[in-house]
Design a protein around this motif. Sequence first.
Motif, PDB file in Angstrom:
ATOM      1  N   VAL A 136       0.858  -1.182   0.000  1.00  0.00           N
ATOM      2  CA  VAL A 136       0.000   0.000   0.000  1.00  0.00           C
ATOM      3  C   VAL A 136       0.895   1.233   0.000  1.00  0.00           C
ATOM      4  O   VAL A 136       1.852   1.317   0.778  1.00  0.00           O
ATOM      5  CB  VAL A 136      -0.943   0.026   1.224  1.00  0.00           C
ATOM      6  N   PHE A 137       0.587   2.181  -0.892  1.00  0.00           N
ATOM      7  CA  PHE A 137       1.371   3.406  -1.015  1.00  0.00           C
ATOM      8  C   PHE A 137       0.454   4.621  -0.921  1.00  0.00           C
ATOM      9  O   PHE A 137      -0.731   4.538  -1.242  1.00  0.00           O
ATOM     10  CB  PHE A 137       2.112   3.456  -2.364  1.00  0.00           C
ATOM     11  N   SER A 138       1.004   5.748  -0.500  1.00  0.00           N
ATOM     12  CA  SER A 138       0.297   7.022  -0.509  1.00  0.00           C
ATOM     13  C   SER A 138       0.889   7.892  -1.609  1.00  0.00           C
ATOM     14  O   SER A 138       2.077   8.213  -1.579  1.00  0.00           O
ATOM     15  CB  SER A 138       0.430   7.724   0.847  1.00  0.00           C
ATOM     16  N   LEU A 139       0.068   8.256  -2.580  1.00  0.00           N
ATOM     17  CA  LEU A 139       0.538   9.056  -3.707  1.00  0.00           C
ATOM     18  C   LEU A 139       0.206  10.532  -3.503  1.00  0.00           C
ATOM     19  O   LEU A 139      -0.416  10.906  -2.508  1.00  0.00           O
ATOM     20  CB  LEU A 139      -0.092   8.543  -5.009  1.00  0.00           C
ATOM     21  N   CYS A 140       0.632  11.352  -4.452  1.00  0.00           N
ATOM     22  CA  CYS A 140       0.344  12.785  -4.444  1.00  0.00           C
ATOM     23  C   CYS A 140      -0.352  13.157  -5.751  1.00  0.00           C
ATOM     24  O   CYS A 140      -0.160  12.492  -6.779  1.00  0.00           O
ATOM     25  CB  CYS A 140       1.634  13.593  -4.304  1.00  0.00           C
ATOM     26  N   GLN A 141      -1.145  14.218  -5.691  1.00  0.00           N
ATOM     27  CA  GLN A 141      -1.808  14.686  -6.894  1.00  0.00           C
ATOM     28  C   GLN A 141      -0.789  15.030  -7.979  1.00  0.00           C
ATOM     29  O   GLN A 141       0.305  15.519  -7.700  1.00  0.00           O
ATOM     30  CB  GLN A 141      -2.658  15.924  -6.589  1.00  0.00           C
ATOM     31  N   ASP A 142      -1.202  14.745  -9.221  1.00  0.00           N
ATOM     32  CA  ASP A 142      -0.439  15.085 -10.422  1.00  0.00           C
ATOM     33  C   ASP A 142       0.824  14.262 -10.614  1.00  0.00           C
ATOM     34  O   ASP A 142       1.683  14.616 -11.430  1.00  0.00           O
ATOM     35  CB  ASP A 142      -0.100  16.581 -10.461  1.00  0.00           C
ATOM     36  N   GLN A 143       0.961  13.160  -9.862  1.00  0.00           N
ATOM     37  CA  GLN A 143       2.020  12.216 -10.193  1.00  0.00           C
ATOM     38  C   GLN A 143       1.574  11.379 -11.396  1.00  0.00           C
ATOM     39  O   GLN A 143       0.400  11.383 -11.781  1.00  0.00           O
ATOM     40  CB  GLN A 143       2.321  11.307  -8.994  1.00  0.00           C
ATOM     41  N   THR A 144       2.504  10.662 -11.989  1.00  0.00           N
ATOM     42  CA  THR A 144       2.203   9.804 -13.130  1.00  0.00           C
ATOM     43  C   THR A 144       2.565   8.370 -12.776  1.00  0.00           C
ATOM     44  O   THR A 144       3.713   8.071 -12.444  1.00  0.00           O
ATOM     45  CB  THR A 144       2.982  10.239 -14.385  1.00  0.00           C
ATOM     46  N   LEU A 145       1.576   7.494 -12.845  1.00  0.00           N
ATOM     47  CA  LEU A 145       1.720   6.096 -12.462  1.00  0.00           C
ATOM     48  C   LEU A 145       2.020   5.252 -13.693  1.00  0.00           C
ATOM     49  O   LEU A 145       1.416   5.439 -14.756  1.00  0.00           O
ATOM     50  CB  LEU A 145       0.427   5.620 -11.794  1.00  0.00           C
ATOM     51  N   LEU A 146       2.949   4.312 -13.553  1.00  0.00           N
ATOM     52  CA  LEU A 146       3.357   3.446 -14.660  1.00  0.00           C
ATOM     53  C   LEU A 146       3.189   1.983 -14.298  1.00  0.00           C
ATOM     54  O   LEU A 146       3.546   1.568 -13.193  1.00  0.00           O
ATOM     55  CB  LEU A 146       4.830   3.692 -15.019  1.00  0.00           C
ATOM     56  N   LEU A 147       2.648   1.197 -15.232  1.00  0.00           N
ATOM     57  CA  LEU A 147       2.637  -0.259 -15.151  1.00  0.00           C
ATOM     58  C   LEU A 147       3.386  -0.761 -16.377  1.00  0.00           C
ATOM     59  O   LEU A 147       3.031  -0.416 -17.516  1.00  0.00           O
ATOM     60  CB  LEU A 147       1.216  -0.827 -15.143  1.00  0.00           C
ATOM     61  N   SER A 148       4.420  -1.577 -16.169  1.00  0.00           N
ATOM     62  CA  SER A 148       5.326  -1.912 -17.260  1.00  0.00           C
ATOM     63  C   SER A 148       5.672  -3.395 -17.284  1.00  0.00           C
ATOM     64  O   SER A 148       5.895  -4.013 -16.242  1.00  0.00           O
ATOM     65  CB  SER A 148       6.614  -1.086 -17.123  1.00  0.00           C
ATOM     66  N   THR A 149       5.761  -3.967 -18.486  1.00  0.00           N
ATOM     67  CA  THR A 149       6.306  -5.312 -18.646  1.00  0.00           C
ATOM     68  C   THR A 149       7.821  -5.228 -18.706  1.00  0.00           C
ATOM     69  O   THR A 149       8.396  -4.157 -18.928  1.00  0.00           O
ATOM     70  CB  THR A 149       5.778  -5.992 -19.924  1.00  0.00           C
ATOM     71  N   ASP A 150       8.493  -6.369 -18.544  1.00  0.00           N
ATOM     72  CA  ASP A 150       9.953  -6.347 -18.500  1.00  0.00           C
ATOM     73  C   ASP A 150      10.560  -5.956 -19.839  1.00  0.00           C
ATOM     74  O   ASP A 150      11.669  -5.413 -19.881  1.00  0.00           O
ATOM     75  CB  ASP A 150      10.511  -7.695 -18.018  1.00  0.00           C
ATOM     76  N   GLY A 151       9.853  -6.206 -20.927  1.00  0.00           N
ATOM     77  CA  GLY A 151      10.371  -5.782 -22.219  1.00  0.00           C
ATOM     78  C   GLY A 151      10.545  -4.276 -22.304  1.00  0.00           C
ATOM     79  O   GLY A 151      11.420  -3.779 -23.009  1.00  0.00           O
ATOM     80  N   TYR A 152       9.714  -3.544 -21.550  1.00  0.00           N
ATOM     81  CA  TYR A 152       9.811  -2.090 -21.552  1.00  0.00           C
ATOM     82  C   TYR A 152      10.762  -1.595 -20.463  1.00  0.00           C
ATOM     83  O   TYR A 152      11.705  -0.863 -20.752  1.00  0.00           O
ATOM     84  CB  TYR A 152       8.429  -1.454 -21.363  1.00  0.00           C
ATOM     85  N   TRP A 153      10.528  -2.007 -19.178  1.00  0.00           N
ATOM     86  CA  TRP A 153      11.351  -1.439 -18.103  1.00  0.00           C
ATOM     87  C   TRP A 153      12.782  -1.945 -18.136  1.00  0.00           C
ATOM     88  O   TRP A 153      13.722  -1.189 -17.861  1.00  0.00           O
ATOM     89  CB  TRP A 153      10.718  -1.674 -16.731  1.00  0.00           C
ATOM     90  N   GLN A 154      12.963  -3.224 -18.476  1.00  0.00           N
ATOM     91  CA  GLN A 154      14.310  -3.794 -18.412  1.00  0.00           C
ATOM     92  C   GLN A 154      15.090  -3.572 -19.703  1.00  0.00           C
ATOM     93  O   GLN A 154      16.222  -3.074 -19.693  1.00  0.00           O
ATOM     94  CB  GLN A 154      14.220  -5.290 -18.105  1.00  0.00           C
TER      95      GLN A 154
ATOM     96  N   THR B 217      17.843  -0.004 -25.003  1.00  0.00           N
ATOM     97  CA  THR B 217      17.585  -0.469 -26.364  1.00  0.00           C
ATOM     98  C   THR B 217      16.464   0.362 -27.000  1.00  0.00           C
ATOM     99  O   THR B 217      15.415   0.548 -26.377  1.00  0.00           O
ATOM    100  CB  THR B 217      17.165  -1.950 -26.354  1.00  0.00           C
ATOM    101  N   PRO B 218      16.666   0.865 -28.204  1.00  0.00           N
ATOM    102  CA  PRO B 218      15.596   1.630 -28.864  1.00  0.00           C
ATOM    103  C   PRO B 218      14.334   0.781 -29.002  1.00  0.00           C
ATOM    104  O   PRO B 218      14.404  -0.442 -29.163  1.00  0.00           O
ATOM    105  CB  PRO B 218      16.191   1.962 -30.238  1.00  0.00           C
ATOM    106  N   ARG B 219      13.184   1.437 -28.961  1.00  0.00           N
ATOM    107  CA  ARG B 219      11.918   0.699 -28.976  1.00  0.00           C
ATOM    108  C   ARG B 219      11.750  -0.140 -30.237  1.00  0.00           C
ATOM    109  O   ARG B 219      11.158  -1.214 -30.194  1.00  0.00           O
ATOM    110  CB  ARG B 219      10.738   1.656 -28.808  1.00  0.00           C
TER     111      ARG B 219
END
Length: 232
Positions: free
Chosen positions: A168-186, A193-195
């Motif tokens: 559980v996390f406490s966020l702040c207004q106007d932050q940007t949340l990311l959900l990523s697969t390993d192909g993207y984050w890693q 590596t270029p996309r």
Amino acid sequence: MQARWFSQQGRERARNSDAAAVGQQGQHLLAVLVDGAEKGPRGAELARHWADTVMQALAEASTRSQATVGARLRQAHAQLRHDFLHDIASYCMVSLDLETLAMHVWHCGDCRVGLRHPTKTRWLTTPHLLVHQPGLPSSRSPEEQERREQQLTRSLNARRFCPPENHVFSLCQDQTLLLSTDGYWQEHLEAGTPRDCLQDDASLLTLPVRPGSLAHVEQASDTDNLRYVSPA
């Protein structure tokens, strides 16, 4: 409020096996990202099925506690053996209260949840990979290190239910949340590596943290692998 979805097939993959679902239930913003492996015959189908299943579980949960959601996931997992006995996947999921900005995060495997900052991404979750296991002796070769960086210690599979890790996390207004697969984050963010040269499927779901309804999802995907649930 507008979300963004990017997803592309890797150059060494037969098809794009990532999938996501995003929507809103009352004051809760809900999102799921699933990375199906190509080791089984129906990894892409498992990813789409689990994204839909988890989204429904989050929307139906009267309270989004670990126990409530975990029970729903366990029930859904019991049905996987009928169609996905030989398939595996990683996934992450979030439920964000847009009024209190409290966010529940669940993850299993090497999908990650993070926050975008001006110069870098702050990851909130650690992937379930062998390299992160405590107490491991030093790698004896580059090949062994690479294996540790790729071997999952927790995954979605029909043979055994692996409870997702919960935070559980406490966020702040106007932050940007990311959900990523390993192909993207890693491969893209960490290795640089270029996309257009990525070997693995790469997907990123971007969600703004601000009041209001999720009115639209801007999509840039090479396949139909996002389910958008209109605000209810």
